[in-house]
Scaffold this active site. Sequence first.
Site, PDB file in Angstrom:
ATOM      1  CE  LYS A 174      -4.427   1.374   2.050  1.00  0.00           C
ATOM      2  NZ  LYS A 174      -5.081   1.686   0.799  1.00  0.00           N
ATOM      3  CD  GLU A 191      -6.060  -3.163  -6.892  1.00  0.00           C
ATOM      4  OE1 GLU A 191      -6.624  -3.269  -5.796  1.00  0.00           O
ATOM      5  OE2 GLU A 191      -4.819  -3.067  -7.006  1.00  0.00           O
ATOM      6  CG  LEU A 231      -4.261  -2.871  -1.237  1.00  0.00           C
ATOM      7  CD1 LEU A 231      -2.810  -2.732  -0.800  1.00  0.00           C
ATOM      8  CD2 LEU A 231      -5.046  -1.645  -0.849  1.00  0.00           C
TER       9      LEU A 231
END
Length: 290
Positions: free
Chosen positions: A147, A180, A205
């Site tokens: 992240k 994503e 993530l």
Amino acid sequence: MARIAYVNGRYQPIHRPAVPVEDRGYQFADGVYEVMKVVGGEPRDLDRHMRRLRRSLDGLGIRMPMSPPALEAVIRETLRRNRLKEAVVYLQVSRGAAPRNHLYAATLKPSLVVTVRRAGLPSAKEWAEGVAVVSLPDERWARRDIKSISLLPNSLARQKAKDRGAREAFLVDGDGCVTEASASNAWIVDRNGTLVTHPLGHGILGGITRERVLEEARAAGIPVEERRFTLDEAKAAREAFLTSTSSFVLPVVRIDDAPIGNGHPGETTRRLQGLYAEAAGLHPRFHQGT
Ligand code: PMP
């Protein structure tokens, strides 16, 4: 009342300059972050966020700035000083400050910043009627599981989506698969009624909301597959939705020019919205997918 931020050992008004110019977070995007939801004064899934923070830091070889219990105390104190009970916590750790150089010493002292703000919840309309997304190439680096604060490709994609009247961007890799979205995980319900989302690994993530929704779905007996899916499959899917800490479970009713299903949020999506909202202790307006 001015918002109060925690910056390297001090609680101070958020607009007061505090971070050194040569902080590597500022000059190299050399750092990681977490975003946590606070419901009724309680940070949700704190342990999971701490685990992910540690994983991200390990991935970059940055030390934890303090122990998880000490971090928790800082988060709670920042919430208290800002008198917030329904909030979003932003926590950022950078490698630290040093004269600008690509090379860095292992001895740098990590910088820690914690800010909180009132929770910006999805609108009743978005929650009930769903949102549109556009597809864009996934131009990020190869370690999307970290992240990282290096969010430029995410930010550019999100802005492009907004400029085209969409809420989010589905990011598409070189094989035509949806990894994503720019700030959320992407899901579909395929032709067989199976819930599908990209598997964990370096490609996405690992969202905390993703983890929670997978658990809820499995407990409810909904068939689930963590596998890759193409943009074409997504456009032909029965249902699609997004998950993230700040937007929960958000139905997707259009991808580019293709309406998803009948153009309204699907049954499984609605069910998961309700299950997630109840489990997360969200306001009753989120409990029904209506
Ligand atoms: N993917 C990306 C790229 C994100 O930025 C986020 C949220 N910040 C997510 C997924 C969702 O993660 P979470 O559910 O932990 O908020």
